[in-house]
Design a protein around this motif. Sequence first.
Motif, PDB file in Angstrom:
ATOM      1  N   SER A   8       8.123  11.731  -0.426  1.00 33.66           N
ATOM      2  CA  SER A   8       7.251  12.909  -0.369  1.00 33.66           C
ATOM      3  C   SER A   8       7.123  13.652  -1.698  1.00 33.66           C
ATOM      4  O   SER A   8       6.068  14.202  -1.992  1.00 33.66           O
ATOM      5  N   GLN A   9       8.162  13.651  -2.520  1.00 32.61           N
ATOM      6  CA  GLN A   9       8.122  14.429  -3.760  1.00 32.61           C
ATOM      7  C   GLN A   9       7.924  13.589  -5.022  1.00 32.61           C
ATOM      8  O   GLN A   9       7.393  14.090  -6.008  1.00 32.61           O
ATOM      9  N   TYR A  10       8.382  12.363  -5.027  1.00 34.66           N
ATOM     10  CA  TYR A  10       8.375  11.580  -6.267  1.00 34.66           C
ATOM     11  C   TYR A  10       7.432  10.387  -6.260  1.00 34.66           C
ATOM     12  O   TYR A  10       7.049   9.911  -7.315  1.00 34.66           O
ATOM     13  N   LEU A  11       7.083   9.866  -5.117  1.00 35.67           N
ATOM     14  CA  LEU A  11       6.233   8.683  -5.056  1.00 35.67           C
ATOM     15  C   LEU A  11       4.826   9.043  -5.533  1.00 35.67           C
ATOM     16  O   LEU A  11       4.181   9.919  -4.953  1.00 35.67           O
ATOM     17  N   PRO A  12       4.310   8.376  -6.596  1.00 36.89           N
ATOM     18  CA  PRO A  12       3.008   8.753  -7.136  1.00 36.89           C
ATOM     19  C   PRO A  12       1.819   8.154  -6.390  1.00 36.89           C
ATOM     20  O   PRO A  12       0.684   8.352  -6.796  1.00 36.89           O
ATOM     21  N   VAL A  13       2.080   7.416  -5.317  1.00 36.94           N
ATOM     22  CA  VAL A  13       1.003   6.812  -4.531  1.00 36.94           C
ATOM     23  C   VAL A  13       1.221   7.110  -3.055  1.00 36.94           C
ATOM     24  O   VAL A  13       2.336   7.373  -2.617  1.00 36.94           O
ATOM     25  N   ALA A  14       0.132   7.066  -2.308  1.00 36.33           N
ATOM     26  CA  ALA A  14       0.230   7.129  -0.850  1.00 36.33           C
ATOM     27  C   ALA A  14       0.553   5.725  -0.365  1.00 36.33           C
ATOM     28  O   ALA A  14      -0.030   4.747  -0.838  1.00 36.33           O
ATOM     29  N   GLN A  15       1.506   5.598   0.538  1.00 37.03           N
ATOM     30  CA  GLN A  15       1.913   4.285   1.021  1.00 37.03           C
ATOM     31  C   GLN A  15       0.758   3.571   1.715  1.00 37.03           C
ATOM     32  O   GLN A  15      -0.175   4.200   2.209  1.00 37.03           O
ATOM     33  N   GLY A  16       0.831   2.226   1.746  1.00 34.90           N
ATOM     34  CA  GLY A  16      -0.272   1.444   2.295  1.00 34.90           C
ATOM     35  C   GLY A  16       0.197   0.211   3.036  1.00 34.90           C
ATOM     36  O   GLY A  16       1.371   0.062   3.354  1.00 34.90           O
ATOM     37  N   TYR A  17      -0.730  -0.684   3.272  1.00 39.11           N
ATOM     38  CA  TYR A  17      -0.480  -1.915   4.027  1.00 39.11           C
ATOM     39  C   TYR A  17      -0.621  -3.133   3.117  1.00 39.11           C
ATOM     40  O   TYR A  17      -1.288  -3.081   2.089  1.00 39.11           O
ATOM     41  N   ILE A  18      -0.028  -4.252   3.523  1.00 37.52           N
ATOM     42  CA  ILE A  18      -0.060  -5.480   2.740  1.00 37.52           C
ATOM     43  C   ILE A  18      -1.479  -6.026   2.631  1.00 37.52           C
ATOM     44  O   ILE A  18      -2.222  -6.055   3.603  1.00 37.52           O
ATOM     45  N   ALA A  19      -1.818  -6.447   1.419  1.00 35.03           N
ATOM     46  CA  ALA A  19      -3.102  -7.092   1.144  1.00 35.03           C
ATOM     47  C   ALA A  19      -2.826  -8.272   0.224  1.00 35.03           C
ATOM     48  O   ALA A  19      -1.743  -8.404  -0.337  1.00 35.03           O
ATOM     49  N   GLY A  20      -3.783  -9.118   0.051  1.00 39.45           N
ATOM     50  CA  GLY A  20      -3.620 -10.265  -0.840  1.00 39.45           C
ATOM     51  C   GLY A  20      -4.506 -11.402  -0.398  1.00 39.45           C
ATOM     52  O   GLY A  20      -5.464 -11.220   0.340  1.00 39.45           O
ATOM     53  N   GLY A  21      -4.151 -12.610  -0.821  1.00 39.80           N
ATOM     54  CA  GLY A  21      -4.898 -13.788  -0.426  1.00 39.80           C
ATOM     55  C   GLY A  21      -5.807 -14.339  -1.506  1.00 39.80           C
ATOM     56  O   GLY A  21      -6.476 -15.347  -1.302  1.00 39.80           O
ATOM     57  N   GLU A  22      -5.848 -13.679  -2.647  1.00 34.16           N
ATOM     58  CA  GLU A  22      -6.657 -14.168  -3.759  1.00 34.16           C
ATOM     59  C   GLU A  22      -5.925 -13.833  -5.054  1.00 34.16           C
ATOM     60  O   GLU A  22      -5.101 -12.935  -5.104  1.00 34.16           O
ATOM     61  N   GLU A  23      -6.220 -14.571  -6.087  1.00 33.96           N
ATOM     62  CA  GLU A  23      -5.582 -14.306  -7.372  1.00 33.96           C
ATOM     63  C   GLU A  23      -6.213 -13.083  -8.022  1.00 33.96           C
ATOM     64  O   GLU A  23      -7.433 -12.973  -8.120  1.00 33.96           O
TER      65      GLU A  23
END
Length: 162
Positions: free
Chosen positions: A32-47
């Motif tokens: 809540s105080q130090y993480l510079p991003v909002a958490q998310g979900y796994i993505a990928g499948g391409e380079e």
Amino acid sequence: ADAADEGVGVVLCAYAMKLHDKKIGLAGRLASQYLPVAQGYIAGGEELTLRPYTKGLEDHPEVAPILEGVTQFSGGSESMHLTVEKKVGLASSVTVAMWSNNHPAVVVNLPAGRRRGKVVIFNGRPGSSSVSAHGWTGQGQRLMFNMLKFATATKTEAKCLV
């Protein structure tokens, strides 16, 4: 978070930022105080390839050493990352690099106060192609070293041998 309060820097990779994951996802004050991003979900499948985020580097030249010596970097054949976004309204959150699909690749929290620890986020799989068929390729060793050095060391305390 207590360690960051006392000036200890932290480098985190993608899995730690997975939303609603009670086993490995971050919680509490670190999130809540130090993480510079909002958490998310796994993505990928391409380079995907890493590219410097010019605005972040121009606005905060002190983060440029994170990309020093990194001219080629691919997340690998699947380029696993999370659908994170830089936190809106957190002035200390600086995007350093983006993936070629415009998701943040490297984001830093530069907290106010001399004793506060920096938090560096690498939004990707931490392993190279030498340990996983789906790992990163390119100058990843240099990138990992630079992120660790930026978060935890002074300029004279660390040397990269790759």
